[in-house]
Design an enzyme around this catalytic site. Structure first.
Site, PDB file in Angstrom:
ATOM      1  CG  ASP A 142      20.023 101.292 -49.254  1.00  0.00           C
ATOM      2  OD1 ASP A 142      20.315 101.948 -48.239  1.00  0.00           O
ATOM      3  OD2 ASP A 142      20.777 101.185 -50.235  1.00  0.00           O
ATOM      4  CG  ASP A 460      30.893  91.045 -54.575  1.00  0.00           C
ATOM      5  OD1 ASP A 460      31.184  91.716 -55.581  1.00  0.00           O
ATOM      6  OD2 ASP A 460      30.114  90.071 -54.615  1.00  0.00           O
TER       7      ASP A 460
END
Length: 729
Positions: A142, A460
């Site tokens: 990223d 998550d």
């Protein structure tokens, strides 16, 4: 007893063991009865109090603590764990029958997450015990860093020698930085060939380490227009086109692919969840494995048979509903002595095994095997056939890419393609770049119903609760030795920042349409599983009550009131570091969400700094006593310093009162002078002992003067306010 082959085939690949833990239940019920009796006492004696406010606030706080205790009891009531038998799996399943697995490794910053750490994770995964042709490893960068790409290219070259070495000699620890320590040498009893190969591999790893270290200290040039680094020239990490490179295919290694998704300031990149969705789409176009494993860049595979253990669970259930995903608990290597920050999560294993007896363990963001069809939004009761899937529906759900829609239809219908028949990934780069674009998701279900969900920095837990809400179960896998080991935050600030990010994301989830109660009423989330989710989602809210309770002793001492029965002690005590984290990190996580709702701030995803491994040639060493408690200018430390200063002021006030006592009087009157509250203040000083030392420390071990001044102003304001209000109570 000997077992013949036919009998061994009837034995299960995995067994779920549940036990009632009656002793622990009895202890928890005793504690609960004490908490309830304390609340009853508060109610009964409320009318007899001259000062109602502190008594009422204490009642609210203790009611909250009792509620949290009930939530934790709900989780821990039964304990469950799963035993796997990989040797049985190898006996009855041929290698060509193993399902393919796409491996996702994510990194976001080559400075905070040093490349050598990421590359050791990559090497450990490439050397795993599993058919090579069934694996594809995708590295998501990223930061769009040429250093990360260069490191991956060089690591893949080294892996061509490292992987055969590990498999030939059955090496158990397959991350070189852990295998080649500064003190490690081959045994004298080892054959000469192994000793020669060992020294050769150690030197080659040392060369790899030095190459990456040298590359990190020099800029990458673009003089050669044919260089593979040209695409990285003058790239802004926040504004660039998608870059996808196939580094290895058609070799004895798994497929290795580098991905840096497109970014544009006009488009929200959705943090890690966005990166995971790009990985899912690109892998769907290129390899389309029915199973996916995602690991953080620092989580190396410590057990080479971890894939076999996971397959025992994934293939061992007759009904896929019983296993939507397999989560392997996070564990960490080389933690600081005595684990001062609570990073090893040792206290949570009792919670984890309790979740195993409910609908299943939470998704923890790393070390998790997912079924691709579950990530694609399929519910357990959906019976989808390829012929019944309309192209218009696929376009709305998965986007405009024909290749992605085609691969998704195969996954949803259960007709997974054979790895032997799939196209070469290098021929699919253009199609993959298309689905890695920052605008690809607009008008689709990505991040809403499909893939990793958006709306929380704790993507998550949000994604996991959505999976459980559809009716899927999850299974914990805890093989020996530990399957994955990672780097825990090694400094106090980084540990608190990580906890702040978790509390922030969990509070966002609590306020979303994925609230556990809503999923219980409208979905298929079990009620007790919903209570388990509330236990973790309420971390941010809990900080408010924790802070109020921490201020109560000082408030009572300063105003001459009390909230404890005479000759009593504190009603609710939790581990010291747990209380510090709740009143600092969790509070700021909760506060940031409230400011975001009011439009006063925006969510910021802060990457946790990974510890850089020091290498003395090839080895690794870590001083476990360095920088145990350091401080920086982060505002997360301010609440702790305020609580410390207020309670110190209250104790000085108490000492002055006691110095004026005529000890010739009746002792019971002396004992009535807020001694219970004094005990609580002293205990809070012990909780924040490292903060107290930080007021007088040096260098990084000293709390910055700016934080002390801010805290002092707030503490002074509180003390003066309480002093003025005391006559009115």
């Amino acid at each position: 007893m000997t077992i013949n082959v036919q009998d061994s085939k009837s034995l299960p690949l995995q067994e779920k063991i549940v036990h009632n833990n009656k002793t622990a239940r009895a202890i928890e019920l005793i504690i609960l009865s004490f908490l309830v009796s304390m609340l009853v006492y508060r109610i009964i004696s409320f009318k007899d109090q001259n000062h109602n406010f502190p008594w009422f606030l204490a009642f609210l706080c203790e009611s909250w603590f009792t509620f949290i205790w009930i939530l934790s009891m709900n989780i821990k009531w039964n304990q469950s764990y799963t035993i796997t038998y990989p040797e049985r799996l190898l006996e009855r399943v041929n290698e060509f029958e193993f399902p393919a697995v796409d491996i996702f490794v994510t990194t976001a910053d080559p400075i905070l997450e040093p490349c050598i750490i990421t590359m050791n994770t990559v090497l450990s995964l490439l050397a795993i015990e599993y058919p090579t042709n069934k694996l594809a490893l995708y590295l998501s960068d990223d930061a769009c860093s040429p250093l990360t790409y260069y490191s991956l290219v060089e690591t893949t070259k080294f892996a061509k020698l490292w992987v055969p070495f590990c498999k030939k000699y059955n090496i158990q620890v397959r991350a070189p930085f852990r295998y080649f320590t500064s003190n490690s040498t081959p045994l004298e009893d080892d054959c000469l060939e192994f000793q020669h190969q060992w020294k050769k591999m150690k030197n080659l790893y040392g060369d790899l380490y030095k190459k990456i270290e040298v590359a990190a200290q020099r800029p990458f040039t673009c003089d050669d227009p044919n260089s593979e680094f040209v695409v990285f020239c003058d790239v802004n990490r926040s504004d660039h086109q998608a870059i996808i490179k196939v580094i290895s295919e058609n070799t004895d290694l798994p497929i290795v692919i580098y991905i840096s998704r497109e970014k544009n300031p006009k488009h929200h990149h959705q943090y890690k969840a966005g990166a995971m969705n790009v990985l899912t789409r690109v892998s769907g176009v290129m390899t389309n494995a029915p199973l996916m494993l995602n690991v953080d860049c620092d989580m190396y595979a410590n057990n080479p048979q971890v894939f076999l253990h996971a397959m025992c669970i994934l293939l061992g259930y007759k009904n896929d509903q019983d296993c939507g995903f397999v989560q392997i608990p996070q564990a960490f290597h080389d933690g600081l002595k005595d684990d001062p920050f609570g990073n090893q999560l040792a206290n949570y294993y009792y919670i984890i095994n309790g979740l195993g007896a409910l609908q299943g363990i939470f998704y923890m963001g790393s070390n998790c095997f997912h079924r691709r069809k579950v990530i694609y939004g399929l519910s357990p009761n959906d019976k989808t056939k390829s012929g019944n899937i309309r192209n218009e529906d696929l376009h709305k759900i998965f986007g405009k890419s024909f290749k992605l829609r085609e691969s998704a239809a195969q996954i949803l219908s259960g007709s997974n393609p054979k790895t032997e028949n799939r196209a070469s990934p290098s021929t699919l780069i253009d199609a993959s770049i298309d689905v890695a674009g920052c605008s690809y998701e607009y008008g689709t279900d990505w991040g809403k119903k499909v893939g990793w969900l958006y709306g929380s920095t704790s993507e998550d837990i949000l994604t996991g609760i959505n999976i459980h809400g559809k009716g899927w179960k999850s299974v914990i896998c805890s093989p020996e030795p530990l399957a994955f080991l990672g780097c825990a935050p090694s400094t106090f600030p980084s540990s608190l920042i990580q906890q702040k990010r978790w509390a922030n994301g969990l509070t966002e989830l609590l306020l979303s349409d994925k609230n556990p109660l809503l999923l219980t009423m409208k979905g298929n989330l079990w009620f007790r599983q919903a209570l388990a989710y509330y236990w973790i989602c309420l971390w941010g809210v809990r900080s408010i009550l924790e802070i109020c309770y921490a201020f109560l002793p000082a408030y009572c001492i300063i105003t001459g009131t009390h909230f404890l029965p005479k000759l009593s002690e504190m009603a609710f005590i939790i581990p010291r570091m747990g209380r510090v984290i709740a009143m600092t990190s969790w509070f700021y996580g909760f506060l940031s969400v409230m400011l975001k709702l009011m439009g006063l701030s925006k969510t910021v995803f802060e990457v946790t700094q990974k510890e850089h491994m020091l290498n003395d040639g090839v080895g690794y060493h870590n001083d476990k006593n360095v920088n145990r408690f350091t401080f920086d200018k982060s505002p997360v430390f301010v609440p702790g310093v305020v609580i410390l200063l207020v309670n110190m002021t209250a104790l000085v006030n108490s000492v002055l009162k006691l110095s004026k006592v005529d000890y010739s009087e009746i002792w019971i009157e002396v004992l009535g002078l807020e001694l219970g509250e004094m005990f609580c203040s002293i205990w809070l000083l012990l909780c924040f002992w490292e903060f107290l030392k930080g007021l007088f420390g040096n260098g990084k071990n000293r709390i910055p003067s700016s934080s002390i001044w801010k805290s002092g102003v707030i503490a002074l304001f509180l003390v003066c306010s309480w002093k003025r209000s005391s006559p009115l109570l």
